[in-house]
Design an enzyme around this catalytic site. Structure first.
Site, PDB file in Angstrom:
ATOM      1  CB  SER A  65      35.191  33.724  32.397  1.00 17.96           C
ATOM      2  OG  SER A  65      34.572  33.908  33.651  1.00 17.96           O
ATOM      3  CG  ASP A 119      40.485  36.331  37.740  1.00 19.03           C
ATOM      4  OD1 ASP A 119      39.370  36.850  37.976  1.00 19.03           O
ATOM      5  OD2 ASP A 119      40.740  35.727  36.687  1.00 19.03           O
ATOM      6  CG  HIS A 166      37.777  37.516  34.765  1.00 23.86           C
ATOM      7  ND1 HIS A 166      38.350  36.366  35.260  1.00 23.86           N
ATOM      8  CD2 HIS A 166      36.569  37.148  34.255  1.00 23.86           C
ATOM      9  CE1 HIS A 166      37.512  35.345  35.072  1.00 23.86           C
ATOM     10  NE2 HIS A 166      36.437  35.798  34.457  1.00 23.86           N
TER      11      HIS A 166
END
Length: 399
Positions: free
Chosen positions: A213, A308, A375
């Site tokens: 991330s 995502d 994610h």
């Protein structure tokens, strides 16, 4: 143009990692993997799948690894948002992995203004006072060979994220509106790396920088600097997991994420980090991977879902752009999307594939782009390496 969605997965992470050579190496192969566009079927499965447990597929509980605070952090100026010392978790390698290192940069979003940064100061994302003293190492950090066959016996490190700008800020001024803020992400990363160099990283035969991330974005930003720290004859590569954020319009035709990034860049004076970025672009545009990757020399593996989940919820359909809450169900459960919403999601997927297809010119890079509604996949045993892990033409990421 990228290959069609049904194109075979010709390579994956293990083969890519074992390839030797740097940028420009003769015969290097660019590996691209795209999952067949069975959008509703695949995404519905991962949206409705039971939460992944922390135990590995072998039944072993993940190792608990203690927190180490960076020594002399205050003298080095390497401080979390609240002024506390940053930290990392180190699990020593063994056997054939004793001179191999995997460094993982933690993710956790960004703060765009003093109010949101002040909130982070009272959490583990802005202060080591709130960080767990032990955390589980799973997925790519696991020491279970059956779950993590390539890296299980490496030295593995997780560097905690507490600066709010992907380890990139370096602002000397501390006082903002009467409150002290420390925007020192760059110094945090440098101090942690220097400490690890003394603990054996400096003698590494091979090293892998990864991140998830916001840590995945940091991996792009710092990949070449990481390579520069290590011996010339060592093999060094990077992997960004869920870090390829897109500069796209949301459902209300606004550039919500660009505006957010503009604020982050201005708040922490990050433009100086991206001197090669086109000066005609808005400040935040230089923070997007599509711009950052243009100057990276070190080989990178891109691990990203085409849909995502975080980006669908915060970039494509943020709550601020959905006052009627028409996307509420869809953004949380892909199986509840209307035909029109699915069409918009397909457009987002195309934006992702178009952006990533520009990397084809980097012949020693690789990627694994699947259609899961998730994610970050490398830290979760469910998605990293298990009987239920994502497959592309029956190929797993690590097998």
């Amino acid at each position: 143009m990228p290959p069609p969605p049904s194109a075979p997965a010709v390579h994956h992470l293990r083969l890519w990692w074992r390839r030797r050579g740097r940028a420009g190496a003769v015969g290097a192969t660019f590996s691209v993997a795209f999952l067949a566009a069975a959008l509703l079927l695949t995404l519905s499965y991962y949206a409705s799948a039971p939460p992944a447990t922390s135990s590995s597929s072998s039944g072993r509980s993940p190792a608990l690894v203690g927190l180490t605070l960076v020594r002399g952090a205050e003298e080095k100026g390497a401080l979390c948002l609240d002024g506390s010392a940053p930290g990392y978790h180190l699990q020593r390698g063994s056997g054939g992995g004793s001179r191999s290192w995997l460094i993982h940069l933690e993710g956790g979003g960004w703060c765009r203004n003093l109010r949101s940064c002040a909130s982070r100061q009272k959490s583990m994302l802005g202060s080591s006072h709130y960080m767990e003293r032990q955390i589980e190492f799973a997925g790519i950090l696991s020491d279970d060979e059956s779950q993590n066959p390539d890296f299980f016996n490496w030295n593995k490190v997780k560097i905690r994220y507490c600066d709010g700008a992907s380890f990139s800020g370096n602002v000397k001024d501390e006082l903002k509106n009467g409150t002290r803020f420390f925007f020192r992400g760059q110094l945090i990363l440098e101090a942690a790396m220097n400490e690890l160099l003394l603990k054996g990283l400096g003698q590494a035969k091979q090293a892998f920088l990864t991140g998830c991330s916001a840590g995945g974005l940091a991996t792009y930003i710092h990949c070449d600097a990481f390579r520069a720290l290590l011996p010339e004859d060592s093999r060094v590569k990077c992997l960004s997991d869920g870090g390829f954020f897109l500069d796209v319009e949301d459902i209300s035709r606004k550039r919500t994420i660009r505006s957010f990034y503009n604020d982050v860049v201005l708040l922490q004076d990050l433009r100086q980090r991206f001197l090669d970025c086109d000066s005609n672009l808005e400040p935040g545009q230089c923070f997007f991977p599509r711009e950052v990757v243009k100057n990276i020399v070190t080989p990178v593996f891109v691990l990203n879902p085409a849909y995502d989940a975080w980006q669908v919820q915060h970039v494509l359909a943020p709550q601020s752009s959905d006052p009627q809450h028409s996307w509420l169900d869809c953004r949380l459960d892909i199986s509840k999307c209307s035909p029109n919403q699915l069409e918009i999601l397909q457009g987002f997927r195309k934006e992702m594939l178009d952006a990533i297809s520009e990397l084809k010119q980097k012949s020693d890079w690789g990627m694994y782009i699947n259609s899961c509604f998730v994610h970050c996949q490398s830290l979760n045993s469910f998605t990293w390496h298990s009987p239920s892990s994502p497959r592309i033409n029956n190929k797993l990421l690590v097998l």
